[in-house]
Design a protein around this motif. Structure first.
Motif, PDB file in Angstrom:
ATOM      1  N   ALA A 279     -16.365 -31.544 -21.865  1.00  0.00           N
ATOM      2  CA  ALA A 279     -16.352 -30.671 -20.685  1.00  0.00           C
ATOM      3  C   ALA A 279     -17.677 -29.943 -20.506  1.00  0.00           C
ATOM      4  N   SER A 280     -18.257 -29.443 -21.604  1.00  0.00           N
ATOM      5  CA  SER A 280     -19.491 -28.659 -21.474  1.00  0.00           C
ATOM      6  C   SER A 280     -20.687 -29.536 -21.114  1.00  0.00           C
ATOM      7  N   ARG A 281     -20.771 -30.718 -21.700  1.00  0.00           N
ATOM      8  CA  ARG A 281     -21.855 -31.624 -21.328  1.00  0.00           C
ATOM      9  C   ARG A 281     -21.687 -32.105 -19.891  1.00  0.00           C
ATOM     10  N   THR A 282     -20.457 -32.331 -19.490  1.00  0.00           N
ATOM     11  CA  THR A 282     -20.200 -32.729 -18.101  1.00  0.00           C
ATOM     12  C   THR A 282     -20.625 -31.630 -17.146  1.00  0.00           C
ATOM     13  N   THR A 283     -20.341 -30.373 -17.507  1.00  0.00           N
ATOM     14  CA  THR A 283     -20.753 -29.253 -16.663  1.00  0.00           C
ATOM     15  C   THR A 283     -22.266 -29.229 -16.502  1.00  0.00           C
ATOM     16  N   ARG A 284     -22.985 -29.443 -17.589  1.00  0.00           N
ATOM     17  CA  ARG A 284     -24.451 -29.408 -17.526  1.00  0.00           C
ATOM     18  C   ARG A 284     -24.999 -30.563 -16.689  1.00  0.00           C
ATOM     19  N   TYR A 285     -24.504 -31.771 -16.937  1.00  0.00           N
ATOM     20  CA  TYR A 285     -24.996 -32.924 -16.181  1.00  0.00           C
ATOM     21  C   TYR A 285     -24.650 -32.794 -14.696  1.00  0.00           C
ATOM     22  N   THR A 286     -23.432 -32.304 -14.416  1.00  0.00           N
ATOM     23  CA  THR A 286     -23.023 -32.127 -13.021  1.00  0.00           C
ATOM     24  C   THR A 286     -23.904 -31.104 -12.319  1.00  0.00           C
ATOM     25  N   PHE A 287     -24.178 -29.999 -13.024  1.00  0.00           N
ATOM     26  CA  PHE A 287     -25.030 -28.960 -12.436  1.00  0.00           C
ATOM     27  C   PHE A 287     -26.422 -29.521 -12.138  1.00  0.00           C
ATOM     28  N   LEU A 288     -27.004 -30.244 -13.093  1.00  0.00           N
ATOM     29  CA  LEU A 288     -28.343 -30.797 -12.893  1.00  0.00           C
ATOM     30  C   LEU A 288     -28.393 -31.744 -11.704  1.00  0.00           C
ATOM     31  N   LEU A 289     -27.478 -32.689 -11.672  1.00  0.00           N
ATOM     32  CA  LEU A 289     -27.513 -33.697 -10.610  1.00  0.00           C
ATOM     33  C   LEU A 289     -27.177 -33.096  -9.250  1.00  0.00           C
ATOM     34  N   THR A 290     -26.180 -32.218  -9.203  1.00  0.00           N
ATOM     35  CA  THR A 290     -25.780 -31.623  -7.935  1.00  0.00           C
ATOM     36  C   THR A 290     -26.830 -30.649  -7.427  1.00  0.00           C
ATOM     37  N   ALA A 291     -27.482 -29.935  -8.339  1.00  0.00           N
ATOM     38  CA  ALA A 291     -28.503 -28.972  -7.927  1.00  0.00           C
ATOM     39  C   ALA A 291     -29.694 -29.663  -7.284  1.00  0.00           C
ATOM     40  N   VAL A 292     -30.159 -30.776  -7.861  1.00  0.00           N
ATOM     41  CA  VAL A 292     -31.300 -31.466  -7.265  1.00  0.00           C
ATOM     42  C   VAL A 292     -30.928 -32.041  -5.899  1.00  0.00           C
ATOM     43  N   MET A 293     -29.682 -32.500  -5.734  1.00  0.00           N
ATOM     44  CA  MET A 293     -29.234 -32.980  -4.427  1.00  0.00           C
ATOM     45  C   MET A 293     -29.166 -31.836  -3.418  1.00  0.00           C
ATOM     46  N   ALA A 294     -28.700 -30.668  -3.860  1.00  0.00           N
ATOM     47  CA  ALA A 294     -28.603 -29.518  -2.963  1.00  0.00           C
ATOM     48  C   ALA A 294     -29.977 -29.045  -2.506  1.00  0.00           C
ATOM     49  N   VAL A 295     -30.918 -28.999  -3.437  1.00  0.00           N
ATOM     50  CA  VAL A 295     -32.283 -28.586  -3.084  1.00  0.00           C
ATOM     51  C   VAL A 295     -32.887 -29.570  -2.079  1.00  0.00           C
ATOM     52  N   GLY A 296     -32.727 -30.851  -2.338  1.00  0.00           N
ATOM     53  CA  GLY A 296     -33.263 -31.856  -1.425  1.00  0.00           C
ATOM     54  C   GLY A 296     -32.620 -31.807  -0.055  1.00  0.00           C
ATOM     55  N   LEU A 297     -31.298 -31.630  -0.028  1.00  0.00           N
ATOM     56  CA  LEU A 297     -30.598 -31.566   1.253  1.00  0.00           C
ATOM     57  C   LEU A 297     -30.991 -30.325   2.041  1.00  0.00           C
ATOM     58  N   ALA A 298     -31.171 -29.198   1.354  1.00  0.00           N
ATOM     59  CA  ALA A 298     -31.603 -27.977   2.035  1.00  0.00           C
ATOM     60  C   ALA A 298     -33.010 -28.139   2.596  1.00  0.00           C
ATOM     61  N   ALA A 299     -33.886 -28.756   1.810  1.00  0.00           N
ATOM     62  CA  ALA A 299     -35.266 -28.936   2.264  1.00  0.00           C
ATOM     63  C   ALA A 299     -35.352 -29.867   3.466  1.00  0.00           C
ATOM     64  N   LEU A 300     -34.468 -30.865   3.519  1.00  0.00           N
ATOM     65  CA  LEU A 300     -34.522 -31.884   4.572  1.00  0.00           C
ATOM     66  C   LEU A 300     -33.541 -31.635   5.717  1.00  0.00           C
ATOM     67  N   ALA A 301     -32.824 -30.523   5.699  1.00  0.00           N
ATOM     68  CA  ALA A 301     -31.763 -30.299   6.680  1.00  0.00           C
ATOM     69  C   ALA A 301     -32.268 -30.380   8.119  1.00  0.00           C
ATOM     70  N   ASP A 302     -33.409 -29.774   8.401  1.00  0.00           N
ATOM     71  CA  ASP A 302     -33.921 -29.733   9.771  1.00  0.00           C
ATOM     72  C   ASP A 302     -34.230 -31.119  10.331  1.00  0.00           C
ATOM     73  N   VAL A 303     -34.625 -32.036   9.453  1.00  0.00           N
ATOM     74  CA  VAL A 303     -34.946 -33.378   9.938  1.00  0.00           C
ATOM     75  C   VAL A 303     -33.780 -34.349   9.757  1.00  0.00           C
ATOM     76  N   ALA A 304     -32.953 -34.129   8.736  1.00  0.00           N
ATOM     77  CA  ALA A 304     -31.892 -35.084   8.427  1.00  0.00           C
ATOM     78  C   ALA A 304     -30.731 -35.003   9.407  1.00  0.00           C
ATOM     79  N   VAL A 305     -30.316 -33.793   9.780  1.00  0.00           N
ATOM     80  CA  VAL A 305     -29.129 -33.645  10.640  1.00  0.00           C
ATOM     81  C   VAL A 305     -29.327 -34.289  12.005  1.00  0.00           C
TER      82      VAL A 305
END
Length: 522
Positions: A279-305
């Protein structure tokens, strides 16, 4: 599934228009909440109890037959209730006469969706994900093949619902054949002994219904309430924002799908340390992968939508940005919830989910009438985010610690450090298509470098994960992992590696700041 959804959703939005897409999203939200009471106890129950290693005679046959009979009864009753509500004017009085006709289609969908989900979850209970997961893809493909052409030629929302009906019939038929190949469905007519734990199963079913109802309210109550206070076009744009935000969940959803029944066996064997580590390793891996996707999506929101949904969807940009922090929190909560469900003690997960759902409903009720879809986005983001905090508390009461190896502070630091060059790179690139092509891969490399720099990820861990993949990837990754483990066994080597990573990470940060300042100067 992600690829198919990515390709089909903007087509549906464009062919239906924002208003009709809003009606379609509203109907699916109502249907999802309704199906909680029809199927959730069955689908969760059949995969949990089939996965348990019990010595009782003909255990699997009795579980399959018990839940099949229950599925038939609940599906028929659920469909008749919807037909009655539409026939006697309850639907028209509650939602408007223009939506009444769609509820007859939903009534048929109740029956087909019941057996689609029953077949899939039964296969999962047997550990046959190699069949159950392709059936999800078949469901998506069947929907797209029928719905997109019907919507395009003018059948509107009814055409989209027809796609769901066709796909669920197809998946139910194929899935039940696969179940029959494992265990004959003639077990439906056999009666288990008096020692069969019917009461335990029904109790688990009822608790699962409560849990899933609270969980699904987090997904759908904002859509239902927004339809009441805003125009259908606002609902459509808000649904578009949710669709993009929910892309963050594809990995956590996959983990949640398998963890309920796979951890049930660990719980039954009292392997508590293994559960905490998982559970704890899954939490860390999930946070890492989801965080980089969130940062990228926020940065690209104005052009992607605008590119993804069209210019009509530009109002969805701000709700998307407001939803991303909460979507990240919900992504972290999903695997934790699944591990808790595998234990079978649901009162703590229900209390945690109920607290988040209550906050979500209260905030939606306060903010939607005044701020519309922006208020819904804020309320839902807060509700999503509190799920992680509440379920960490729930997990400890259930008997495991999802933060034991989560390295939470280091992951947060990684996200903050990587966000600067990623956003700067997005701003500096001249065109939207170039930004969409360059930012995701380069941003991932930047994020990975900072994760290694601050210790959120050990240098050997990416290869340890890849070693579980099929050959030739698995064998090569395992070889690299072994060599890295041997070379990094000494503290001196690790220190030099940290220094090199620090210099590289600092260079990335300075480069990002320089790009941002250079772009601002022009």
């Amino acid at each position: 599934m992600l690829i198919i959804t990515t390709l089909s959703t903007p087509l549906l939005y464009r062919f239906l228009g924002a208003s009709a897409f809003g009606e379609y999203a509203f109907l699916l939200s109502v249907f999802a909440i309704y199906m909680i009471f029809v199927s959730s106890g069955i689908t969760d129950g059949v995969r949990k109890f089939l996965a348990e290693d019990r010595a009782a005679a003909n255990w699997s046959e009795h579980v399959v037959g018990f839940y099949f009979r229950l599925a038939v009864v609940l599906a028929v009753v659920g469909a008749l209730l919807l037909v009655g509500a539409a026939q006697f004017g309850i639907v028209g009085l509650t939602f408007g006469d223009e939506l009444t006709i769609y509820f007859y289609a939903l009534a048929a969908l109740v029956i087909t969706a019941q057996f689609r989900d029953y077949a899939r979850k039964t296969l999962m209970g047997f550990g046959l994900e190699r069949y159950s997961e392709p059936l999800k893809v078949l469901d998506k493909v069947g929907f797209v093949v029928v719905a997109i052409p019907l919507v395009y030629v003018g059948y509107g929302v009814m055409g989209a619902l027809a796609g769901h009906l066709f796909a669920s019939i197809l998946v139910a038929a194929v899935g039940l054949v696969l179940v029959h190949r494992r265990i004959s469905l003639s077990c439906v007519f056999s009666r288990p002994t008096a020692r069969f734990p019917r009461k335990q199963m029904l109790t688990f079913n009822s608790m699962s219904i409560v849990l899933v109802f609270l969980l699904m309210s987090l997904y759908h109550i904002d859509i239902v309430m927004l339809q009441r206070f805003a125009e259908s076009s606002a609902v459509g744009n808000y649904r578009a924002a949710l669709t993009l935000a929910e892309f963050l969940w594809f990995v956590p959803l996959a983990l949640q799908t398998v963890y309920v029944h796979s951890t049930s066996e660990l719980w039954s064997n009292n392997r508590y340390r293994k559960i905490t580590d998982l559970a704890s390793r899954t939490t860390r891996y999930t946070f890492l992968l989801t965080a980089v996707m969130a940062v990228g999506l926020a940065a690209l929101a104005d052009v992607a939508v605008p590119i993804y949904f069209g210019a009509e969807a530009e109002p969805a940009i701000t709700p998307l940005l407001l939803l991303l922090p909460g979507a990240l929190g919900f992504a972290l909560a999903r695997p934790i919830l699944a591990v808790s469900q595998g234990n079978g003690t649901l009162r703590y997960p229900i209390a945690a989910t109920g607290a988040a759902a209550a906050i979500n409903v209260a905030l939606n009720a306060v903010l939607i009438p005044r701020y519309g879809m922006h208020g819904a986005a804020v309320a839902t983001s807060v509700g999503y985010g509190t799920m992680f905090a509440f379920h960490c508390w729930s997990a400890r009461l259930v008997g495991f610690d999802p933060l034991a190896d989560a390295r939470f502070g280091r992951v947060i630091l990684t996200t903050l450090l990587a966000a600067v060059p990623i956003v700067a790179l997005t701003t500096a690139l001249p065109g939207p298509w170039l930004a969409l092509a360059v930012v995701p891969p380069v941003g991932f490399v930047i994020f990975l470098a900072f994760a290694l720099l601050v210790g959120a990820l050990d240098p050997t861990e990416p290869f340890e994960i890849l070693a579980a993949f099929p050959d030739p990837i698995g064998s090569r990754a395992d070889s690299i992992h072994s060599r890295l483990e041997a070379r990094l066994s000494g503290d001196t080597t690790r220190n030099w590696l940290q220094i090199l990573l620090f210099v590289g990470g600092l260079s990335l940060l300075v480069s990002g700041l320089a790009l941002g300042l250079l772009d601002a100067s022009f």
